[in-house]
Design a protein around this motif. Sequence first.
Motif, PDB file in Angstrom:
ATOM      1  N   HIS A  81     -37.101   4.647  35.575  1.00 17.96           N
ATOM      2  CA  HIS A  81     -36.956   5.889  34.815  1.00 17.96           C
ATOM      3  C   HIS A  81     -38.204   6.749  34.943  1.00 17.96           C
ATOM      4  O   HIS A  81     -38.129   7.967  35.162  1.00 17.96           O
ATOM      5  CB  HIS A  81     -36.692   5.554  33.350  1.00 17.96           C
ATOM      6  N   ARG A  82     -39.364   6.126  34.823  1.00 20.60           N
ATOM      7  CA  ARG A  82     -40.623   6.877  34.889  1.00 20.60           C
ATOM      8  C   ARG A  82     -40.843   7.500  36.262  1.00 20.60           C
ATOM      9  O   ARG A  82     -41.380   8.604  36.371  1.00 20.60           O
ATOM     10  CB  ARG A  82     -41.784   5.953  34.528  1.00 20.60           C
ATOM     11  N   TRP A  83     -40.408   6.813  37.313  1.00 16.49           N
ATOM     12  CA  TRP A  83     -40.604   7.329  38.657  1.00 16.49           C
ATOM     13  C   TRP A  83     -39.549   8.351  39.058  1.00 16.49           C
ATOM     14  O   TRP A  83     -39.648   8.960  40.112  1.00 16.49           O
ATOM     15  CB  TRP A  83     -40.608   6.179  39.656  1.00 16.49           C
ATOM     16  N   GLY A  84     -38.530   8.533  38.240  1.00 22.24           N
ATOM     17  CA  GLY A  84     -37.528   9.546  38.543  1.00 22.24           C
ATOM     18  C   GLY A  84     -36.350   9.068  39.355  1.00 22.24           C
ATOM     19  O   GLY A  84     -35.610   9.877  39.910  1.00 22.24           O
ATOM     20  N   ALA A  85     -36.133   7.743  39.412  1.00 19.96           N
ATOM     21  CA  ALA A  85     -34.988   7.213  40.150  1.00 19.96           C
ATOM     22  C   ALA A  85     -33.702   7.468  39.368  1.00 19.96           C
ATOM     23  O   ALA A  85     -33.714   7.642  38.147  1.00 19.96           O
ATOM     24  CB  ALA A  85     -35.165   5.714  40.391  1.00 19.96           C
ATOM     25  N   ASP A  86     -32.588   7.478  40.078  1.00 21.73           N
ATOM     26  CA  ASP A  86     -31.280   7.628  39.433  1.00 21.73           C
ATOM     27  C   ASP A  86     -30.840   6.345  38.745  1.00 21.73           C
ATOM     28  O   ASP A  86     -29.975   6.376  37.862  1.00 21.73           O
ATOM     29  CB  ASP A  86     -30.211   8.010  40.461  1.00 21.73           C
ATOM     30  N   GLY A  87     -31.391   5.238  39.177  1.00 22.16           N
ATOM     31  CA  GLY A  87     -30.962   3.974  38.606  1.00 22.16           C
ATOM     32  C   GLY A  87     -31.905   2.855  38.967  1.00 22.16           C
ATOM     33  O   GLY A  87     -32.934   3.050  39.623  1.00 22.16           O
ATOM     34  N   VAL A  88     -31.532   1.650  38.542  1.00 20.36           N
ATOM     35  CA  VAL A  88     -32.360   0.473  38.763  1.00 20.36           C
ATOM     36  C   VAL A  88     -31.512  -0.637  39.363  1.00 20.36           C
ATOM     37  O   VAL A  88     -30.373  -0.867  38.945  1.00 20.36           O
ATOM     38  CB  VAL A  88     -33.022   0.008  37.448  1.00 20.36           C
ATOM     39  N   HIS A  89     -32.068  -1.301  40.371  1.00 19.47           N
ATOM     40  CA  HIS A  89     -31.461  -2.512  40.934  1.00 19.47           C
ATOM     41  C   HIS A  89     -32.161  -3.669  40.245  1.00 19.47           C
ATOM     42  O   HIS A  89     -33.334  -3.957  40.506  1.00 19.47           O
ATOM     43  CB  HIS A  89     -31.661  -2.550  42.445  1.00 19.47           C
ATOM     44  N   LEU A  90     -31.453  -4.317  39.331  1.00 21.82           N
ATOM     45  CA  LEU A  90     -32.058  -5.291  38.425  1.00 21.82           C
ATOM     46  C   LEU A  90     -31.853  -6.700  38.972  1.00 21.82           C
ATOM     47  O   LEU A  90     -30.734  -7.208  39.025  1.00 21.82           O
ATOM     48  CB  LEU A  90     -31.407  -5.162  37.045  1.00 21.82           C
ATOM     49  N   ARG A  91     -32.944  -7.320  39.364  1.00 20.65           N
ATOM     50  CA  ARG A  91     -32.856  -8.685  39.852  1.00 20.65           C
ATOM     51  C   ARG A  91     -32.678  -9.655  38.691  1.00 20.65           C
ATOM     52  O   ARG A  91     -32.868  -9.307  37.529  1.00 20.65           O
ATOM     53  CB  ARG A  91     -34.100  -9.011  40.665  1.00 20.65           C
ATOM     54  N   GLN A  92     -32.327 -10.887  39.044  1.00 23.83           N
ATOM     55  CA  GLN A  92     -31.944 -11.854  38.024  1.00 23.83           C
ATOM     56  C   GLN A  92     -33.055 -12.118  37.006  1.00 23.83           C
ATOM     57  O   GLN A  92     -32.787 -12.301  35.818  1.00 23.83           O
ATOM     58  CB  GLN A  92     -31.518 -13.162  38.698  1.00 23.83           C
TER      59      GLN A  92
END
Length: 213
Positions: A81-92
Motif C-alpha cells: 500500500h505504501r509503495w503504491g501497488a494495486d495489490g499484494v501477493h501474500l505468501r504463506q
Amino acid sequence: MPRRHPLSPTISSPHIWLFSDERSAIDVVTLAALLPPGSGIVVRHDSLAPAARWRLARRLIHIARARRLVLLLADTPAIAHRWGADGVHLRQHHLGKAGQAHRLGLILTMPVHDRAEARRARRAGTHAAFISPLHPTRSHPGAPGLGRAAWLRLARLAGAQPIALGGMSPARARALQKAAMASGITPGWAAIDAWVEKAAKRRERVVSRLGSG
C-alpha cells in the motif's frame, strides 16, 4: 504514492500475468512492456536492498499506469500500500495479514501448491490464487507438475480466480482453458520464461531487420 484507482473485494483479477525473477536473462522492465493491457505483474526481487527494490517497483508502476496493467508486490499489505501497488501477493508466512489487505482495499493473491494452501486461500478471501506448478518448471527444479486434473481440484478448492503457474505458455493456457470449461472454471495463466522467450524472439527480429537493411 497513491494507487491509480480504488479497488474493492469484488474486482476481477487479470487473466495474464508476469512474475518478476532475478534469474531472468532479460530484465523485468523490458518484459513488462510486452504485456497486453489488462495484464498483471507480480514484483518479487526479494534479494534486492529495500531502496533498490522500491526503485524497481516505482519504474514498474509507471509502466503499469501507461499500459493499464495491474501491479502486485510480493510483500506485506502495508508495504504494498505504501509503495503504491494495486495489490499484494501474500505468501504463506504472511497469511495472518490477509485482513489488513482487505481493509486497505488491495487486490489479494496467494500461492497455492497443495490442498492445505488452497483452503487457506479460500479462508483468506483471496481474489486470485496462483496454483503451481502445473507443468515441470525451472522455478521448481526436480518437482513434478500437478497435471490438469490435480490442478483443477485445487482451483475448485481455492474458491478464487485460479491462475496457472509453472511451465506455462499461451498454447498451454489455451489447452487448460478448454479442459476447464466443463468445470465452469476460467483459468488465467502466469509465466516467467514465456515472456523471456517472447522478448528474445523480438530482439532477434529487430537484429535481423537491421542486418538486412
